[in-house]
Design a protein around this motif. Sequence first.
Motif: not given
Length: 384
Positions: A12-16, A21-25, A107-110, A157-159
């Motif tokens: 589980r992620l806790y983004p600021t 906003i970066f994740f949304a982009k 989602s996206y993968t890196t 949000y999860f990774v």
Amino acid sequence: MSKQILKAHKIRLYPTEDQQIFFAKSFGCARFIWNRMLADKIKHYDCHKESLKNTPAQYKKEFEWLKEVDSLALANVQINLQRAFQSFFKSPTFGFPNFKHKGKKDSYTTNNQKGTIAVGLNRIKLPKIGHIKATIERKITGLVKSATITKTATGKYFVSILVETVAVDLPKTQSNTGIDLGLIDFIVLSDGSKVANPKFLSKLQNKLAREQKILAKRRLVAKTQQRKLSESSNYQKQKTKVAKVYEKITNTRKDFLHKLSFNLIKNHDVIAIEDLNVKGMVKNHKLAKAILDSSWSTFTTMLAYKADWYGKELVKIDRWYPSSKTCSGCGHLLTKAELPLSVRSWDCPSCLQKNNRDINASLNILNEGLRLVTLKTVGATGLA
């Protein structure tokens, strides 16, 4: 004995706010590239009757905002689209690649390149975004290969961190079991023990129906007032409530399946199970909801990879094997007319053994599984 395996850890992620906003982009760019590349491939094939070899890089000249996100995220979109086409051409049952819609699955993968992805103490480091607060419940060991970031319908949000690690075989127990899958009991083992079907969807069906009814009313109100659903706060709040019910069903079901599958792998060396045709079975509309709620396919998949990880053996029995209609004592075979589905116990007309339908089936599945294991072992020895 140990072996190299690929294992995913969901965190589980806790983004600021800025990180969100970066994740949304990133989600938007990944979705855009998929849809644009797919549309161009279709258009090119219609015009020239040949496949188009397009890449994300060529779109960055026209759409410079694509440069703001992780380039590896876009490269993985290309790889996934290629795999989708390969699967379709290999077997049409996979279906032609579909266009992606906003909000359905963000989602996206890196990939990890020289430490660009790292797991720290309650922190996850990701490319182009840095460290993100996270809840890490267990130690993650091994070489980090990639990370898939997702946003659920409930706004969480999860990774999923994919690592190459070492799996050590579990101790042998000298115990084997056959499994009969069912709707009344989730599984019946050949030793006579049973695990009740939790029926996660059924337990929350009434609550889900109530929340969906409210959602439908709010959709109608928004339509009457000629407002977009995206601009209706009441609709969006209710949509989240519905998503939370689905999320609870999914999470409790997965937790149950993971614990049960590991327990079976831990306590048995050979596990025999039917290779059921679930896609065909759900065509029975009276049983489709109950079958899907049971998640037999997911359970079988979990058993398969855990058996491979921990040095155990899973044997799948042919779906046409008459496990229910065969007497486990003498092998006498009944006809379908002699043993309809409504009959749960029967006396063998040949040896007079009293058979419980499910336990008898699991015993036959175990015996057939052990027979197949023996044939496999003899065949391998003969080849050697």
